[in-house]
Structure formats: structure tokens, C-alpha cells
Design a protein around this motif. Structure first.
Motif, PDB file in Angstrom:
ATOM      1  N   UNK A  59       0.821  -1.219   0.000  1.00 47.21           N
ATOM      2  CA  UNK A  59       0.000   0.000   0.000  1.00 47.21           C
ATOM      3  C   UNK A  59       0.852   1.265   0.000  1.00 47.21           C
ATOM      4  N   UNK A  60       2.080   1.165   0.513  1.00 45.80           N
ATOM      5  CA  UNK A  60       2.918   2.355   0.657  1.00 45.80           C
ATOM      6  C   UNK A  60       4.107   2.406  -0.302  1.00 45.80           C
ATOM      7  N   UNK A 110      -8.566   0.279  10.908  1.00 42.19           N
ATOM      8  CA  UNK A 110      -8.962  -0.089  12.256  1.00 42.19           C
ATOM      9  C   UNK A 110      -8.817  -1.568  12.558  1.00 42.19           C
ATOM     10  N   UNK A 111      -8.640  -2.382  11.533  1.00 41.37           N
ATOM     11  CA  UNK A 111      -8.530  -3.826  11.744  1.00 41.37           C
ATOM     12  C   UNK A 111      -7.137  -4.224  12.222  1.00 41.37           C
ATOM     13  N   UNK A 112      -6.157  -3.385  11.934  1.00 44.63           N
ATOM     14  CA  UNK A 112      -4.789  -3.672  12.386  1.00 44.63           C
ATOM     15  C   UNK A 112      -4.068  -2.361  12.658  1.00 44.63           C
ATOM     16  N   UNK A 113      -2.965  -2.453  13.383  1.00 46.08           N
ATOM     17  CA  UNK A 113      -2.169  -1.248  13.644  1.00 46.08           C
ATOM     18  C   UNK A 113      -1.661  -0.694  12.317  1.00 46.08           C
ATOM     19  N   UNK A 114      -1.546   0.620  12.262  1.00 46.10           N
ATOM     20  CA  UNK A 114      -1.174   1.302  11.022  1.00 46.10           C
ATOM     21  C   UNK A 114       0.256   1.820  11.091  1.00 46.10           C
ATOM     22  N   UNK A 115       0.834   2.035   9.935  1.00 45.03           N
ATOM     23  CA  UNK A 115       2.184   2.577   9.855  1.00 45.03           C
ATOM     24  C   UNK A 115       2.088   4.076  10.084  1.00 45.03           C
ATOM     25  N   UNK A 116       2.829   4.558  11.064  1.00 40.67           N
ATOM     26  CA  UNK A 116       2.796   5.969  11.437  1.00 40.67           C
ATOM     27  C   UNK A 116       4.147   6.609  11.214  1.00 40.67           C
ATOM     28  N   UNK A 131      13.766   4.554  11.082  1.00 41.60           N
ATOM     29  CA  UNK A 131      13.842   5.353  12.311  1.00 41.60           C
ATOM     30  C   UNK A 131      12.591   6.190  12.567  1.00 41.60           C
ATOM     31  N   UNK A 132      11.903   6.620  11.516  1.00 39.79           N
ATOM     32  CA  UNK A 132      10.784   7.542  11.676  1.00 39.79           C
ATOM     33  C   UNK A 132       9.430   6.849  11.802  1.00 39.79           C
ATOM     34  N   UNK A 133       9.346   5.575  11.535  1.00 44.21           N
ATOM     35  CA  UNK A 133       8.055   4.888  11.567  1.00 44.21           C
ATOM     36  C   UNK A 133       7.849   4.105  12.854  1.00 44.21           C
ATOM     37  N   UNK A 134       6.598   4.058  13.266  1.00 42.68           N
ATOM     38  CA  UNK A 134       6.153   3.247  14.386  1.00 42.68           C
ATOM     39  C   UNK A 134       4.779   2.697  14.008  1.00 42.68           C
ATOM     40  N   UNK A 135       4.235   1.830  14.845  1.00 39.24           N
ATOM     41  CA  UNK A 135       2.867   1.351  14.656  1.00 39.24           C
ATOM     42  C   UNK A 135       1.943   2.154  15.556  1.00 39.24           C
ATOM     43  N   UNK A 136       0.777   2.514  15.009  1.00 37.90           N
ATOM     44  CA  UNK A 136      -0.188   3.309  15.767  1.00 37.90           C
ATOM     45  C   UNK A 136      -1.590   2.774  15.514  1.00 37.90           C
ATOM     46  N   UNK A 137      -2.453   2.940  16.500  1.00 35.55           N
ATOM     47  CA  UNK A 137      -3.848   2.558  16.310  1.00 35.55           C
ATOM     48  C   UNK A 137      -4.506   3.567  15.370  1.00 35.55           C
ATOM     49  N   UNK A 138      -5.629   3.168  14.831  1.00 35.87           N
ATOM     50  CA  UNK A 138      -6.367   4.022  13.896  1.00 35.87           C
ATOM     51  C   UNK A 138      -6.747   5.361  14.540  1.00 35.87           C
ATOM     52  N   UNK A 139      -7.161   5.316  15.801  1.00 37.13           N
ATOM     53  CA  UNK A 139      -7.610   6.533  16.483  1.00 37.13           C
ATOM     54  C   UNK A 139      -6.450   7.531  16.603  1.00 37.13           C
ATOM     55  N   UNK A 141      -3.528   7.525  14.940  1.00 39.17           N
ATOM     56  CA  UNK A 141      -2.999   7.880  13.623  1.00 39.17           C
ATOM     57  C   UNK A 141      -3.875   8.950  12.973  1.00 39.17           C
ATOM     58  N   UNK A 142      -5.176   8.811  13.112  1.00 42.40           N
ATOM     59  CA  UNK A 142      -6.101   9.798  12.558  1.00 42.40           C
ATOM     60  C   UNK A 142      -6.004  11.125  13.311  1.00 42.40           C
ATOM     61  N   UNK A 143      -5.969  11.059  14.636  1.00 42.03           N
ATOM     62  CA  UNK A 143      -5.958  12.279  15.453  1.00 42.03           C
ATOM     63  C   UNK A 143      -4.669  13.076  15.285  1.00 42.03           C
ATOM     64  N   UNK A 144      -3.532  12.404  15.242  1.00 40.07           N
ATOM     65  CA  UNK A 144      -2.248  13.106  15.111  1.00 40.07           C
ATOM     66  C   UNK A 144      -2.099  13.702  13.733  1.00 40.07           C
ATOM     67  N   UNK A 145      -2.549  12.977  12.736  1.00 42.72           N
ATOM     68  CA  UNK A 145      -2.447  13.425  11.346  1.00 42.72           C
ATOM     69  C   UNK A 145      -1.007  13.825  11.043  1.00 42.72           C
ATOM     70  N   UNK A 146      -0.813  14.822  10.203  1.00 40.88           N
ATOM     71  CA  UNK A 146       0.541  15.259   9.847  1.00 40.88           C
ATOM     72  C   UNK A 146       0.875  16.639  10.408  1.00 40.88           C
ATOM     73  N   UNK A 147       0.031  17.155  11.301  1.00 35.86           N
ATOM     74  CA  UNK A 147       0.272  18.533  11.734  1.00 35.86           C
ATOM     75  C   UNK A 147       0.482  18.715  13.228  1.00 35.86           C
TER      76      UNK A 147
END
Length: 191
Positions: A59-60, A110-116, A131-139, A141-147
Motif C-alpha cells: 500500500x505504501x 482499524x482492523x490492524x495497527x497502522x504505519x505511522x 527510524x521515523x516509523x512506528x505502529x499506531x492505532x487508527x484513532x 494515527x487519525x488524530x495526530x495526522x501530519x500537523x
């Protein structure tokens, strides 16, 4: 390592990493089609797990920000990550147990942890890297966004952590690694 484990490991590498066909696996392992099919059946859970990781990679991988050189590097990164949200600490199993995601209209998330991507600005640092990626829940990942930077997001993550803890009727530990590693104050001190 016994012969069965060796064959299973070899089969998984050829099937899931090299993505060889059954014909190619037969030749590489010098075994019959029936033996290949038997290995597939005995490794089905591992193959399914790896396919889920490969789907995340696929996907990425064509994004210009995606810096993992190949699936092997991405897989190594994925396997090195704690299987919980880097911000709020929820595990995927616990998140699914709450049934929070059951009402999502977009069923692909939401079915699995997302790449953040933790650091998202300035733009040149907004990269998918080891170094810059971690796993994050959907909530999260959506809330933090890119800003929102990591330090500011910690306050939001504490609220999300409380939300999950209430849904599960037990306390979830708030992780510290992402905040310790990516603190802007720490970055300024290190310079």
C-alpha cells in the motif's frame, strides 16, 4: 534445527519473501507438488500473517516518501516494533475486543495497527523510514495526522489511552519510547 522446521522456514522464505510459484518452489527445494501443498497447509497461519505485512508494504511502496528499500527491510522493521500503539499503548487485539471499530463505514482501517510517520514536518522529514516509523492505532494515527508534533500529541494520546482503558475496564500503560525518542526539546539539546 530439524528437517520439518528447515523445510517450513525455507518454504515460507520462498513463498512469502521471494514470491516464487509452486513450480519454482518445487525446483528450488527439489520436492514434489504434493510436498509443496503439504508445506503450504502446515505454514498457512504464518503465510497469512506475512501476507498482512506484505499488504501494508504494498500500500505504501510506490509513495515517494517510502524509503524502505524492499519487503525484507520493511518486514524486519515491522517485526522489531512492539505490537501496540506507540502513542496510547492499545494492542490491536484489545482495540478489536472493544468493538469500537465495528461501526466504521470504511472497513479497511482499524482492523490492524497502522504505519505511522512520527516526524511529519518539515516536509523533507515526513518519510517512511526505519527510524521515523512506528505502529499506531487508527484513532491515534487519525488524530495526530501530519500537523501535530509528538510532544503536543502526548496530551491527546493520554486522553485516547483513558478512552481505551475505560472501554476495557482496565488500565493500559502509556508508552514512553516514542516521546523519549522524538522529543523536540531533546532534539534542541542534542544540537
Amino acid at each position: 534445527m530439524n528437517r520439518k522446521n528447515f523445510n517450513n522456514d525455507t518454504f515460507i522464505k520462498l513463498h512469502s519473501f521471494s514470491q516464487l510459484t509452486y513450480d519454482e518452489i518445487e525446483k528450488a527445494m527439489n520436492i514434489s507438488r504434493a510436498e509443496v501443498q503439504k508445506l503450504y497447509k502446515s505454514c498457512k497461519n504464518e503465510i497469512s500473517y506475512m501476507q498482512g505485512i506484505r499488504n501494508k508494504f504494498n500500500k505504501k511502496r510506490f509513495l515517494k516518501e517510502f524509503m524502505f528499500k524492499d519487503f525484507n527491510e520493511f518486514y524486519d522493521w515491522y517485526e522489531s516494533q512492539p505490537k501496540s500503539c506507540c502513542y496510547c499503548g492499545i494492542t490491536q487485539e484489545d482495540a478489536l475486543e472493544t468493538k469500537v471499530y465495528d461501526n466504521l463505514t470504511r472497513k479497511t482501517r482499524g482492523k490492524s495497527l497502522e504505519i505511522e510517520r512520527v516526524v511529519t514536518f518539515p516536509k523533507e522529514k515526513n518519510l517512511y523510514t526505519y527510524k521515523n516509523c512506528r505502529l499506531a492505532c487508527h484513532v491515534c494515527n487519525n488524530a495526530k495526522s501530519d500537523f501535530i508534533d509528538v510532544e503536543d500529541f502526548k496530551f491527546i494520546a493520554k486522553g485516547i489511552n483513558d478512552f481505551w482503558s475505560k472501554k476495557l475496564n482496565r488500565k493500559i500503560d502509556l508508552p514512553t519510547e516514542v516521546y523519549d525518542t522524538f522529543s523536540l526539546k531533546k532534539e534542541k539539546i542534542d544540537k
